[in-house]
Motif scaffolding. Structure first.
Motif, PDB file in Angstrom:
ATOM      1  N   MET A   1       0.847  -1.200   0.000  1.00 15.59           N
ATOM      2  CA  MET A   1       0.000   0.000   0.000  1.00 15.59           C
ATOM      3  C   MET A   1       0.885   1.253   0.000  1.00 15.59           C
ATOM      4  SD  MET A   1      -3.042   0.889   2.685  1.00 15.59           S
ATOM      5  CE  MET A   1      -2.235   1.898   3.883  1.00 15.59           C
ATOM      6  N   SER A   2       0.578   2.233  -0.873  1.00 16.47           N
ATOM      7  CA  SER A   2       1.396   3.436  -0.861  1.00 16.47           C
ATOM      8  C   SER A   2       1.080   4.234   0.406  1.00 16.47           C
ATOM      9  CB  SER A   2       1.117   4.272  -2.104  1.00 16.47           C
ATOM     10  OG  SER A   2      -0.193   4.735  -2.054  1.00 16.47           O
ATOM     11  N   ARG A   3       2.022   5.047   0.779  1.00 18.69           N
ATOM     12  CA  ARG A   3       1.886   5.792   2.030  1.00 18.69           C
ATOM     13  C   ARG A   3       0.781   6.847   1.919  1.00 18.69           C
ATOM     14  NH1 ARG A   3       6.634   7.187   6.091  1.00 18.69           N
ATOM     15  NH2 ARG A   3       7.052   5.020   5.635  1.00 18.69           N
ATOM     16  N   GLU A   4      -0.070   6.903   2.927  1.00 20.17           N
ATOM     17  CA  GLU A   4      -1.129   7.920   2.933  1.00 20.17           C
ATOM     18  C   GLU A   4      -0.578   9.207   3.547  1.00 20.17           C
ATOM     19  OE1 GLU A   4      -4.242   6.016   5.131  1.00 20.17           O
ATOM     20  OE2 GLU A   4      -5.013   4.979   3.363  1.00 20.17           O
ATOM     21  N   LEU A   5      -1.003  10.339   2.957  1.00 13.56           N
ATOM     22  CA  LEU A   5      -0.465  11.631   3.416  1.00 13.56           C
ATOM     23  C   LEU A   5      -1.519  12.428   4.196  1.00 13.56           C
ATOM     24  CD1 LEU A   5       1.440  12.747   0.178  1.00 13.56           C
ATOM     25  CD2 LEU A   5       2.350  11.540   2.183  1.00 13.56           C
ATOM     26  N   PHE A   6      -1.073  12.992   5.294  1.00 10.30           N
ATOM     27  CA  PHE A   6      -1.940  13.795   6.162  1.00 10.30           C
ATOM     28  C   PHE A   6      -1.225  15.095   6.492  1.00 10.30           C
ATOM     29  CE2 PHE A   6      -2.737   9.336   6.839  1.00 10.30           C
ATOM     30  CZ  PHE A   6      -4.120   9.238   6.886  1.00 10.30           C
ATOM     31  N   ALA A   7      -1.973  16.085   6.964  1.00  7.43           N
ATOM     32  CA  ALA A   7      -1.326  17.358   7.340  1.00  7.43           C
ATOM     33  C   ALA A   7      -2.222  18.134   8.278  1.00  7.43           C
ATOM     34  CB  ALA A   7      -1.057  18.201   6.089  1.00  7.43           C
ATOM     35  N   ILE A   8      -1.609  19.125   8.923  1.00 10.47           N
ATOM     36  CA  ILE A   8      -2.405  20.128   9.633  1.00 10.47           C
ATOM     37  C   ILE A   8      -2.363  21.403   8.817  1.00 10.47           C
ATOM     38  CG2 ILE A   8      -0.435  20.685  11.190  1.00 10.47           C
ATOM     39  CD1 ILE A   8      -3.079  21.242  13.163  1.00 10.47           C
TER      40      ILE A   8
ATOM     41  N   TYR B   1       1.410   1.816  10.753  1.00  9.98           N
ATOM     42  CA  TYR B   1       0.477   2.292   9.730  1.00  9.98           C
ATOM     43  C   TYR B   1       1.256   3.092   8.686  1.00  9.98           C
ATOM     44  CZ  TYR B   1      -3.862   4.217   7.760  1.00  9.98           C
ATOM     45  OH  TYR B   1      -4.904   4.541   6.931  1.00  9.98           O
ATOM     46  N   SER B   2       0.972   2.866   7.432  1.00 14.59           N
ATOM     47  CA  SER B   2       1.739   3.501   6.371  1.00 14.59           C
ATOM     48  C   SER B   2       1.216   4.921   6.094  1.00 14.59           C
ATOM     49  CB  SER B   2       1.662   2.640   5.099  1.00 14.59           C
ATOM     50  OG  SER B   2       2.493   3.189   4.127  1.00 14.59           O
ATOM     51  N   GLY B   3       1.552   5.813   6.983  1.00  9.28           N
ATOM     52  CA  GLY B   3       1.089   7.198   6.862  1.00  9.28           C
ATOM     53  C   GLY B   3       2.200   8.176   7.201  1.00  9.28           C
ATOM     54  N   CYS B   4       2.065   9.396   6.691  1.00  7.31           N
ATOM     55  CA  CYS B   4       3.039  10.449   6.966  1.00  7.31           C
ATOM     56  C   CYS B   4       2.267  11.762   7.129  1.00  7.31           C
ATOM     57  CB  CYS B   4       4.020  10.546   5.794  1.00  7.31           C
ATOM     58  SG  CYS B   4       5.258  11.808   6.036  1.00  7.31           S
ATOM     59  N   TYR B   5       2.610  12.535   8.161  1.00  3.43           N
ATOM     60  CA  TYR B   5       1.809  13.715   8.533  1.00  3.43           C
ATOM     61  C   TYR B   5       2.698  14.961   8.540  1.00  3.43           C
ATOM     62  CZ  TYR B   5      -1.815  16.147  11.357  1.00  3.43           C
ATOM     63  OH  TYR B   5      -2.795  16.994  11.829  1.00  3.43           O
TER      64      TYR B   5
ATOM     65  N   GLY C   1      -2.682  15.948  -2.697  1.00  3.80           N
ATOM     66  CA  GLY C   1      -2.870  14.483  -2.712  1.00  3.80           C
ATOM     67  C   GLY C   1      -3.046  13.884  -1.325  1.00  3.80           C
ATOM     68  N   LEU C   2      -3.768  14.591  -0.458  1.00  7.99           N
ATOM     69  CA  LEU C   2      -3.887  14.162   0.940  1.00  7.99           C
ATOM     70  C   LEU C   2      -5.026  13.168   1.157  1.00  7.99           C
ATOM     71  CD1 LEU C   2      -3.387  17.735   2.433  1.00  7.99           C
ATOM     72  CD2 LEU C   2      -1.747  15.841   2.557  1.00  7.99           C
ATOM     73  N   LYS C   3      -4.864  12.383   2.216  1.00  7.55           N
ATOM     74  CA  LYS C   3      -5.928  11.467   2.663  1.00  7.55           C
ATOM     75  C   LYS C   3      -6.762  12.123   3.772  1.00  7.55           C
ATOM     76  CE  LYS C   3      -7.967   7.605   4.163  1.00  7.55           C
ATOM     77  NZ  LYS C   3      -9.079   6.989   3.474  1.00  7.55           N
ATOM     78  N   GLY C   4      -6.089  12.962   4.592  1.00  6.74           N
ATOM     79  CA  GLY C   4      -6.820  13.606   5.684  1.00  6.74           C
ATOM     80  C   GLY C   4      -6.066  14.798   6.234  1.00  6.74           C
ATOM     81  N   ILE C   5      -6.805  15.688   6.895  1.00  6.14           N
ATOM     82  CA  ILE C   5      -6.156  16.845   7.534  1.00  6.14           C
ATOM     83  C   ILE C   5      -6.805  17.159   8.879  1.00  6.14           C
ATOM     84  CG2 ILE C   5      -5.348  18.042   5.462  1.00  6.14           C
ATOM     85  CD1 ILE C   5      -7.829  19.867   5.620  1.00  6.14           C
ATOM     86  N   ASN C   6      -6.030  17.835   9.710  1.00  6.41           N
ATOM     87  CA  ASN C   6      -6.602  18.561  10.833  1.00  6.41           C
ATOM     88  C   ASN C   6      -6.556  20.035  10.465  1.00  6.41           C
ATOM     89  OD1 ASN C   6      -5.088  16.133  12.822  1.00  6.41           O
ATOM     90  ND2 ASN C   6      -7.279  16.550  12.874  1.00  6.41           N
ATOM     91  N   ILE C   7      -7.442  20.795  11.069  1.00  5.17           N
ATOM     92  CA  ILE C   7      -7.523  22.215  10.759  1.00  5.17           C
ATOM     93  C   ILE C   7      -7.474  22.979  12.075  1.00  5.17           C
ATOM     94  CG2 ILE C   7      -8.891  24.044   9.683  1.00  5.17           C
ATOM     95  CD1 ILE C   7      -9.745  20.453   8.896  1.00  5.17           C
TER      96      ILE C   7
END
Ligand code: NDP
Length: 265
Positions: free
Chosen positions: A1-8, A31-35, A54-60
């Motif tokens: 699985m490619s790494r999922e990208l997250f950010a604030i 878990y294959s994720g990077c934030y 190209g993000l999977k999820g964010i915090n705001i």
């Protein structure tokens, strides 16, 4: 699985502990994720920026929680009610919005026993969502603010409200600093003559600010009261967001084990 990208997303965002918290949990749990973090200047561009990166999820965080609310395709019931979103997850190309600040705060204060009445000092966005969840959980919340405009919404929702001028002091089980007073200055959220007797009569004091001891918490300690800063709220909102990001693959305590290490570094 490619790494999922997250950010604030926020402005400013350089101070945020969220990247560290989430990356520790991703690594610890395998878990294959990077934030990462992204300073978003124009909140109206939140949705296009999310997709462009190209993000999977964010915090705001401040000041974009209302923009985040407007950017979503689907809102959970609580986020819809309070009009503020701090967590977005992409599923099948659609953006799902949640508010995890308020349940994070609720969990953080649940360690105090026999609390029924709560006084909020402050009437901003954080006070808004947390007041609603506390009311739903059976607490009686009173809102005290230095000025009137932000109180109107609370009054319409049935909360007892007051400004410093028309407040009638009484004993509250918990007094909470919901303002940003003390965040970047050394001010109290209300005049000392008003606050001191309130702290004197309460069981405990909570501040939503974290990372420093505010004048409010210093005063509470001087008066011998148990205190709690905003770290647990931050930790718990992060864990609840992590649960959304990872589709509930891990239980709360597992994620907590790794995420809380961010506060030791
Ligand atoms: P808002 O800007 O929406 O509201 C700020 C509130 O603070 C208003 O009621 C304002 O009063 C009052 N206020 C600001 N400065 C003073 C002052 N010097 N004296 C008295 N009252 C003051 O802020 P938010 O609700 O977004 O954030 C509030 C706090 O919560 C911040 O410190 C933020 O860092 C913290 N926070 C912590 C989180 C955590 O995880 N621990 C999560 C989210 C927020 P007025 O209406 O009169 O302007």
């Amino acid at each position: 699985m490619s790494r999922e990208l997250f950010a604030i997303f926020g402005n400013p965002v350089s101070h945020s502990k969220s990247p560290l918290m989430h990356n520790l949990a991703f690594k610890g749990l395998g878990y294959s994720g990077c934030y990462g973090r992204y300073r978003l200047e124009d909140g109206a561009r939140l949705r296009e920026t999310f997709f462009a990166l190209g993000l999977k999820g964010i915090n705001i965080t401040v000041p974009h929680k209302e923009h985040a609310y407007n950017a979503c395709d689907v809102l959970d019931d609580f986020a819809k009610k309070v009009g503020a979103v701090n967590t977005i997850v992409k599923r099948d190309g659609r953006l799902y919005g949640y508010n995890t600040d308020a349940p994070g705060f609720l969990k953080a204060i649940s360690e105090f026993d026999n609390v029924k009445t709560v006084l909020f000092l402050g009437a901003g966005g954080t006070a808004q969502s947390t007041a609603v969840i506390l009311k739903e959980a059976g607490y009686q919340v009173t809102i005290l603010n230095r000025s009137t405009p932000r109180l109107e919404k609370f009054a319409k929702e049935g909360f007892e409200t007051a400004t410093f001028d028309n407040f009638t002091p009484k004993a509250y089980d918990l007094v909470v600093n919901m303002t940003s007073a003390g965040l970047e200055d050394e001010s109290l959220p209300a005049p000392k003559t008003l606050i001191e007797p309130l702290i004197g009569q309460t069981k405990a004091c909570v501040d939503v600010i974290y990372g420093k001891e505010t004048p409010f918490l210093k005063l509470a300690k001087t008066l011998g009261k148990p205190t709690k800063d905003g770290s647990d709220m931050l930790l718990y909102q992060g864990i609840i967001a992590f649960e959304h990001f990872t589709s509930y693959q891990y239980d709360f305590e597992e994620a907590k084990y790794y995420m809380q290490k961010a506060f030791e570094l």
